[in-house]
Design an enzyme around this catalytic site. Structure first.
Site, PDB file in Angstrom:
ATOM      1  N   ARG A   1     -26.561  10.898   7.676  1.00  0.00           N
ATOM      2  CA  ARG A   1     -25.942  11.825   6.712  1.00  0.00           C
ATOM      3  C   ARG A   1     -25.016  12.846   7.385  1.00  0.00           C
ATOM      4  O   ARG A   1     -24.762  13.922   6.848  1.00  0.00           O
ATOM      5  CB  ARG A   1     -26.999  12.563   5.882  1.00  0.00           C
ATOM      6  CG  ARG A   1     -27.844  11.655   5.050  1.00  0.00           C
ATOM      7  CD  ARG A   1     -28.402  12.352   3.824  1.00  0.00           C
ATOM      8  NE  ARG A   1     -29.159  11.413   3.028  1.00  0.00           N
ATOM      9  CZ  ARG A   1     -30.447  11.145   3.222  1.00  0.00           C
ATOM     10  NH1 ARG A   1     -31.110  11.759   4.175  1.00  0.00           N
ATOM     11  NH2 ARG A   1     -31.054  10.273   2.457  1.00  0.00           N
TER      12      ARG A   1
ATOM     13  N   LYS B   1      -9.456  13.879   7.905  1.00  0.00           N
ATOM     14  CA  LYS B   1      -9.411  12.653   7.088  1.00  0.00           C
ATOM     15  C   LYS B   1      -9.959  11.519   7.942  1.00  0.00           C
ATOM     16  O   LYS B   1      -9.437  11.241   9.029  1.00  0.00           O
ATOM     17  CB  LYS B   1      -7.974  12.330   6.671  1.00  0.00           C
ATOM     18  CG  LYS B   1      -7.477  13.168   5.502  1.00  0.00           C
ATOM     19  CD  LYS B   1      -6.145  12.652   4.996  1.00  0.00           C
ATOM     20  CE  LYS B   1      -5.649  13.487   3.837  1.00  0.00           C
ATOM     21  NZ  LYS B   1      -4.284  13.106   3.414  1.00  0.00           N
TER      22      LYS B   1
ATOM     23  N   GLU C   1       6.448  11.594  13.414  1.00  0.00           N
ATOM     24  CA  GLU C   1       5.593  12.599  12.760  1.00  0.00           C
ATOM     25  C   GLU C   1       5.928  14.004  13.292  1.00  0.00           C
ATOM     26  O   GLU C   1       5.809  14.981  12.562  1.00  0.00           O
ATOM     27  CB  GLU C   1       4.104  12.292  13.010  1.00  0.00           C
ATOM     28  CG  GLU C   1       3.614  10.976  12.409  1.00  0.00           C
ATOM     29  CD  GLU C   1       3.242  11.064  10.914  1.00  0.00           C
ATOM     30  OE1 GLU C   1       3.391  12.151  10.319  1.00  0.00           O
ATOM     31  OE2 GLU C   1       2.819  10.033  10.358  1.00  0.00           O
TER      32      GLU C   1
ATOM     33  N   LYS D   1       0.103  21.730  11.181  1.00  0.00           N
ATOM     34  CA  LYS D   1      -0.901  20.977  10.425  1.00  0.00           C
ATOM     35  C   LYS D   1      -2.131  21.848  10.179  1.00  0.00           C
ATOM     36  O   LYS D   1      -2.694  21.850   9.079  1.00  0.00           O
ATOM     37  CB  LYS D   1      -1.291  19.681  11.164  1.00  0.00           C
ATOM     38  CG  LYS D   1      -2.347  18.914  10.389  1.00  0.00           C
ATOM     39  CD  LYS D   1      -2.263  17.434  10.479  1.00  0.00           C
ATOM     40  CE  LYS D   1      -3.240  16.799   9.485  1.00  0.00           C
ATOM     41  NZ  LYS D   1      -3.322  15.375   9.588  1.00  0.00           N
TER      42      LYS D   1
ATOM     43  N   GLU E   1      -6.455  18.357   0.030  1.00  0.00           N
ATOM     44  CA  GLU E   1      -5.202  17.903  -0.576  1.00  0.00           C
ATOM     45  C   GLU E   1      -5.166  18.056  -2.100  1.00  0.00           C
ATOM     46  O   GLU E   1      -4.879  17.112  -2.839  1.00  0.00           O
ATOM     47  CB  GLU E   1      -4.907  16.447  -0.170  1.00  0.00           C
ATOM     48  CG  GLU E   1      -3.427  16.114  -0.334  1.00  0.00           C
ATOM     49  CD  GLU E   1      -3.044  14.806   0.335  1.00  0.00           C
ATOM     50  OE1 GLU E   1      -3.480  14.562   1.475  1.00  0.00           O
ATOM     51  OE2 GLU E   1      -2.279  14.056  -0.284  1.00  0.00           O
TER      52      GLU E   1
ATOM     53  N   ARG F   1      -1.272  20.381   1.044  1.00  0.00           N
ATOM     54  CA  ARG F   1      -1.468  19.367   2.091  1.00  0.00           C
ATOM     55  C   ARG F   1      -0.563  18.161   1.857  1.00  0.00           C
ATOM     56  O   ARG F   1      -0.199  17.462   2.808  1.00  0.00           O
ATOM     57  CB  ARG F   1      -2.942  18.947   2.181  1.00  0.00           C
ATOM     58  CG  ARG F   1      -3.201  18.014   3.360  1.00  0.00           C
ATOM     59  CD  ARG F   1      -4.656  17.919   3.757  1.00  0.00           C
ATOM     60  NE  ARG F   1      -4.800  16.968   4.850  1.00  0.00           N
ATOM     61  CZ  ARG F   1      -5.873  16.832   5.605  1.00  0.00           C
ATOM     62  NH1 ARG F   1      -6.915  17.609   5.401  1.00  0.00           N
ATOM     63  NH2 ARG F   1      -5.909  15.930   6.579  1.00  0.00           N
TER      64      ARG F   1
ATOM     65  N   ASN G   1       3.009  14.648   3.631  1.00  0.00           N
ATOM     66  CA  ASN G   1       3.432  13.295   3.273  1.00  0.00           C
ATOM     67  C   ASN G   1       4.945  13.168   3.145  1.00  0.00           C
ATOM     68  O   ASN G   1       5.432  12.184   2.572  1.00  0.00           O
ATOM     69  CB  ASN G   1       2.759  12.856   1.967  1.00  0.00           C
ATOM     70  CG  ASN G   1       1.255  12.790   2.125  1.00  0.00           C
ATOM     71  OD1 ASN G   1       0.759  12.411   3.180  1.00  0.00           O
ATOM     72  ND2 ASN G   1       0.533  13.187   1.101  1.00  0.00           N
TER      73      ASN G   1
ATOM     74  N   HIS H   1       6.588   9.808   3.380  1.00  0.00           N
ATOM     75  CA  HIS H   1       5.542   8.782   3.292  1.00  0.00           C
ATOM     76  C   HIS H   1       5.632   7.910   2.042  1.00  0.00           C
ATOM     77  O   HIS H   1       5.124   6.794   2.050  1.00  0.00           O
ATOM     78  CB  HIS H   1       4.155   9.421   3.386  1.00  0.00           C
ATOM     79  CG  HIS H   1       3.776   9.811   4.790  1.00  0.00           C
ATOM     80  ND1 HIS H   1       4.478  10.753   5.516  1.00  0.00           N
ATOM     81  CD2 HIS H   1       2.781   9.389   5.613  1.00  0.00           C
ATOM     82  CE1 HIS H   1       3.916  10.894   6.704  1.00  0.00           C
ATOM     83  NE2 HIS H   1       2.894  10.080   6.794  1.00  0.00           N
TER      84      HIS H   1
ATOM     85  N   HIS I   1       5.419   4.104   2.772  1.00  0.00           N
ATOM     86  CA  HIS I   1       4.363   3.189   2.323  1.00  0.00           C
ATOM     87  C   HIS I   1       4.953   1.938   1.680  1.00  0.00           C
ATOM     88  O   HIS I   1       4.442   0.837   1.872  1.00  0.00           O
ATOM     89  CB  HIS I   1       3.411   3.907   1.361  1.00  0.00           C
ATOM     90  CG  HIS I   1       2.520   4.886   2.061  1.00  0.00           C
ATOM     91  ND1 HIS I   1       2.123   6.079   1.511  1.00  0.00           N
ATOM     92  CD2 HIS I   1       1.980   4.854   3.301  1.00  0.00           C
ATOM     93  CE1 HIS I   1       1.361   6.727   2.378  1.00  0.00           C
ATOM     94  NE2 HIS I   1       1.258   6.006   3.475  1.00  0.00           N
TER      95      HIS I   1
ATOM     96  N   HIS J   1       4.029   2.722  11.767  1.00  0.00           N
ATOM     97  CA  HIS J   1       3.895   3.773  10.756  1.00  0.00           C
ATOM     98  C   HIS J   1       4.890   4.926  10.982  1.00  0.00           C
ATOM     99  O   HIS J   1       5.604   5.335  10.068  1.00  0.00           O
ATOM    100  CB  HIS J   1       2.454   4.304  10.736  1.00  0.00           C
ATOM    101  CG  HIS J   1       2.266   5.432   9.769  1.00  0.00           C
ATOM    102  ND1 HIS J   1       2.320   5.254   8.403  1.00  0.00           N
ATOM    103  CD2 HIS J   1       2.076   6.764   9.965  1.00  0.00           C
ATOM    104  CE1 HIS J   1       2.151   6.418   7.797  1.00  0.00           C
ATOM    105  NE2 HIS J   1       2.000   7.347   8.731  1.00  0.00           N
TER     106      HIS J   1
HETATM  107  N1  GLY Z   1      -1.765  12.578   7.554  1.00  0.00           N
HETATM  108  C1  GLY Z   1      -1.719  13.411   6.422  1.00  0.00           C
HETATM  109  C2  GLY Z   1      -2.886  14.320   6.291  1.00  0.00           C
HETATM  110  O1  GLY Z   1      -3.683  14.441   7.200  1.00  0.00           O
HETATM  111  O2  GLY Z   1      -3.036  14.923   5.252  1.00  0.00           O
END
Ligand code: GLY
Length: 370
Positions: A122, A144, A186, A228, A238, A242, A246, A249, A253, A267
């Site tokens: 957990r 993430k 990036e 960031k 997000e 946040r 993107n 992106h 994508h 990417h």
């Molecule tokens: N790579 C985008 C984020 O971490 O929100």
């Protein structure tokens, strides 16, 4: 040259340490997190060959023992079978609730190991040691974690913040130039989305960053991580800001899907082309000046990066099909495409209010140059 960026998230706060030769200091940096001198390391077979011994030696200096599992390198590892193997290995190594798991690798390993740590007993703590530029400036920071599903990328996962990130800028020296420049896509994104002065600095110093100038690399990684960290501190899950991360992106994508997530387009290469297209779209909508997209493209071109659709080898679908692929992006809300557009360099914002025809015409013109 060593820099620290703090990610302020209340009781989930942590530091990102950035600088050369951090693997050698990993033991001293990780020791304060440990209840017993033992860690389990998840890595991939390529990274293990390059950096696992340096990590073992760094940990040994603080008398920390290490066991490791090296998974195959590549995106296919971000899947249930490898995830299952990783979790079962951690259990077989008797990793306890108060122990720490280490992710040594690029984005694939960081995402998979972070997700394994999120669900093991957990939730156990984990340390990110990102070994690619993309992982250092993006995926290792912000919590993430996850794996891919047959239905799409990153569809299974959890928010689970690391307890520490060690971004050793010396290890970037083992990357191929193509992978490095993909990660640089990036880095450029951060200047474009929120810091015009950083973008200006990159226009002058980008070639030094690319050529291995360590001070320039530390500065580029540090500024990216600071940006960031600020955004994640404002909007961890997000719900709003946040999404600025993107930028580029939505186009990316669609291009990644159109090229089958293959090495036709990495990417970060897709992000760079996507940023150029997002600025083109912003300019056509009258949001920013016509010079801005030209300036974005000029910098990418000067860095030797993929800049236009014509730089992607092989055939691409037509503009209608690309817009349909965008509509399958997981960030679509109520069927509305969400774009990050810009009022100028460093002034990005999130909007769902973009006419489909405007997107189509940008793509049709870009495809016409192929
Ligand atoms: N790579 C985008 C984020 O971490 O929100």
């Amino acid at each position: 040259m060593h820099q620290t960026v703090h990610v302020e998230l209340g009781e989930r706060s942590y530091d990102v340490e950035i600088g050369p030769d951090l693997l050698a200091q990993s033991g001293t940096m990780i020791a304060p997190l440990l209840h017993r001198p033992k860690v389990a390391v998840l890595t991939d077979e390529n990274v293990a060959g390059l950096h696992l011994n340096a990590l073992r030696d760094g940990l040994a200096k603080a008398e920390i023992e290490m066991t490791s599992l090296a998974l195959p390198a590549g995106e296919a590892t971000k899947s249930w079978p490898h995830f299952e193997r990783a979790v079962e290995w951690l259990l077989s190594e008797k990793v306890e609730r108060r122990d720490v798991v280490i992710a040594l690798g690029g984005g694939v390993i960081g995402d998979l190991a972070g997700f394994a740590a999120a669900v093991l007993r957990r939730g156990v703590r984990f340390v990110q040691i990102p070994t690619s530029l993309l992982a250092q400036v993006d995926s290792s920071v912000g919590g993430k974690t996850g794996i891919n599903a047959p239905q799409g990328k990153n569809l299974i996962g959890a928010f689970h913040q690391p307890s520490l990130v060690l971004a050793d800028t010396s290890v970037l020296g083992t990357m191929t130039q193509r992978d490095f420049l993909s990660g640089y896509g990036e880095v450029v994104k951060y200047g474009l989305l929120g810091d015009a002065e950083f973008f200006e600095w990159l226009e002058v110093n980008g070639p030094n960053v690319s050529d291995g100038d360590m001070a320039a690399r530390v500065r580029a990684v540090t500024r990216s991580v600071q940006m960031k960290a600020d955004i994640v501190a404002r909007d961890e899950t997000e719900q709003g800001d946040r999404a600025l991360l993107n930028l580029g992106h939505t186009f990316c994508h669609a291009l990644e899907a159109a090229t089958g997530y293959s090495d036709r387009l990495l990417h970060g290469e897709g992000v760079a082309i996507g940023c150029a297209l997002a600025f083109e779209l912003s300019s056509r909508l009258g949001l920013c000046s016509q010079e801005d997209p030209s300036r974005v493209r000029a910098h990418l071109r000067a860095m030797g990066m993929k800049t236009d659709l014509a730089d992607i080898p092989g055939d691409l679908p037509d503009a209608e099909a690309l817009v349909d692929l965008m509509a399958q992006d997981k960030k679509v809300i109520d069927g509305q495409l969400r774009f990050i557009l810009a009022r100028g360099i460093g002034q990005a914002f999130v909007t769902s209010d973009v006419p489909r025809d405007a997107v189509l015409s940008v793509l049709e013109d870009a495809l016409a140059t192929i």
